[in-house]
Design an enzyme around this catalytic site. Structure first.
Site, short mmCIF file in Angstrom:
data_model
loop_
_atom_site.label_atom_id
_atom_site.label_comp_id
_atom_site.label_asym_id
_atom_site.label_seq_id
_atom_site.Cartn_x
_atom_site.Cartn_y
_atom_site.Cartn_z
CG HIS A 122 -1.89 1.02 1.37
ND1 HIS A 122 -1.59 2.29 1.82
CD2 HIS A 122 -3.21 1.01 1.10
CE1 HIS A 122 -2.69 3.01 1.83
NE2 HIS A 122 -3.69 2.27 1.39
CG ASP A 199 0.46 -2.29 6.03
OD1 ASP A 199 0.39 -1.68 4.94
OD2 ASP A 199 -0.49 -2.38 6.82
CD GLN A 202 -7.20 -4.26 4.57
OE1 GLN A 202 -8.11 -4.95 5.05
NE2 GLN A 202 -7.40 -3.04 4.13
CE LYS A 225 -7.35 0.30 6.49
NZ LYS A 225 -8.23 0.55 5.33
CB CYS A 363 -3.66 3.34 -1.61
SG CYS A 363 -4.82 4.64 -1.31
#
Ligand SMILES: Cc1ncc(COP(=O)(O)O)c(CN[C@@H]2CONC2=O)c1O
Length: 408
Positions: A122, A199, A202, A225, A363
């Protein structure tokens, strides 16, 4: 497993209609919906406990501080962090990674050093490193994505070497749905004397996360999220790294003593929490973590694994469709394209039927180029979605195609 229909009753927005049709919300990779337990926590905080934290010496300030620090402990435990001092509240994944690129990167990267990322990152785990490389003379290297949407781990073993200072990787792709082998990348990074940043935007909402078993040194995620409010996220880092790092933002709270010429810094994590933080949002994130814990992340993972596989299978049956990412070991993110319908047009037509998906580059423009497309459509499922909603998506796609194939 949990009762999805019972869970859905905690999310009032899921009762909404959109364009005269029941809302089918399938854009969870962008942001999740919020349960009443989170909404009520935010209201109750403002109704009964609102005050500024840490410095106040009155009862309300003590209550607000207690709730804020309790939330820190909840989030730390949620990701298996042994010490809450390593848990820094930020605005979200983007700010968390920028904090590392500035407060660790600017101090430790030199000319000729390398930062190894992947083609699937991302922009928030790519652009901060581009800026750090520009300012320090370091060089970026990229682990390729294979045609099946997984990482080329053979290439990774050659890319990560004596010049590598940090490896950064998306744990679960917001386009491909791939769950990447970040544990193995952490091993390769540490063998080379480098650090590992994950990261987790998600993965934290969708998978059981344990930063100790992942073996990472930094883990970033966003509250919005994972059932939490917008405006709050977190960076977890090994406390000894935070101790060595320079502050990211200067101001109140992050200081110990301030003189006109120079200042000394507060202890961690406060050294990285300058100014008035998003107090209510952090407390709301604590409530979100409580909610996820009540369901159990293994159950959330299993629900999404099953529903994601069902969605992948049903979409694969749509004539001419292109699906991106692996068939197995994926989250509930399914990106796809139809040959004759631009993803933006498709998502607008689906919206007319109450079905909310996302279209665009997500993104991840370098990944779009790797896939040979400018944009994709993307459905992203979460713990409250159902097979009936997958059917609504498939039926709405069929009607959208008829619309485009109908003679003018
Ligand atoms: C993998 C990943 N990393 C970082 C981010 C940045 O998170 P914040 O915006 O909370 O800082 C996102 C956001 N996901 C985008 C946002 O909308 N749709 C997406 O897929 C993401 O999916």
């Amino acid at each position: 497993m949990y009762d999805v229909l019972k869970v859905r009753r905690d999310f009032p927005i899921l009762e909404r209609e959109v364009n005269g049709r029941p809302l089918v919300y399938l854009d969870n990779a962008a942001t999740s919906q919020k349960p009443l337990q989170v909404i009520r926590t935010l209201s109750r905080y403002y109704e009964r406990h609102n005050a500024n934290i840490h410095r106040g010496v009155h009862r309300l300030a003590e209550e607000a501080t207690g709730l804020y620090e309790e939330a820190r402990g909840k989030v730390a435990r949620f990701i298996g962090a042994p010490d809450p001092r390593g848990l820094v509240f930020t605005r979200g994944t983007t700010e968390s990674i920028n904090l590392v690129a500035h407060a660790w990167g600017r101090k430790n990267l030199r000319e000729g050093d390398e930062v190894v990322l992947t083609e699937a990152e991302h922009h928030s785990n790519l652009v901060p490193w581009q800026l750090a490389a520009r300012d320090t003379g370091a060089r970026l290297r990229f682990i390729p994505v294979l045609d099946d949407g997984t990482l080329d781990m053979e290439a990774a073993e050659h890319l990560i070497g004596p010049r590598t200072r940090l490896v950064g990787c998306v744990h679960a792709s917001n386009v491909l749905g791939t769950v990447n082998p970040v544990e193995r990348l952490a091993e390769l990074a540490h063998e080379a004397g480098a650090l590992m940043l994950v990261d987790g935007a998600q993965s934290a909402p969708h998978l059981p996360v344990d930063v100790t078993s992942l073996g990472c040194d930094f883990f970033a995620a966003s509250g919005h999220k994972m059932l939490g409010p917008t405006g709050v996220g977190f960076l977890w880092a090994r406390p000894e790294l935070l101790e060595e790092m320079e502050p990211f933002l200067g101001g109140g709270e992050m200081i110990r003593e301030v003189r006109l010429e120079r200042s000394t810094w507060n202890e961690i994590p406060y050294k990285f929490e300058a100014g008035t933080m998003n107090i209510a949002q952090a407390i709301g994130l604590g409530a979100a973590v409580d909610y996820l814990g009540s369901l159990g992340m293994e159950s959330v993972r299993e629900h999404e694994r099953r529903l994601g596989a069902y969605a992948y299978r049903r979409l694969a049956g749509v004539e001419g469709i292109t699906l991106y990412g692996p068939a197995e070991n994926r989250t509930g993110v399914v990106a796809f394209n139809l040959p004759e319908v631009h993803p933006h047009d498709l998502s607008q037509l689906l919206d007319q039927e109450g079905v909310a998906i996302r279209s665009g580059h997500h993104c991840c423009q370098p990944l779009m180029r790797r896939l040979g497309v400018v944009a994709t459509a993307r459905a992203s499922l979460y713990l409250y979605n159902t097979e009936e909603e997958v059917e609504a998506l498939v039926e709405a796609i069929a009607r959208a195609r008829e619309f485009f194939e109908a003679p003018a």
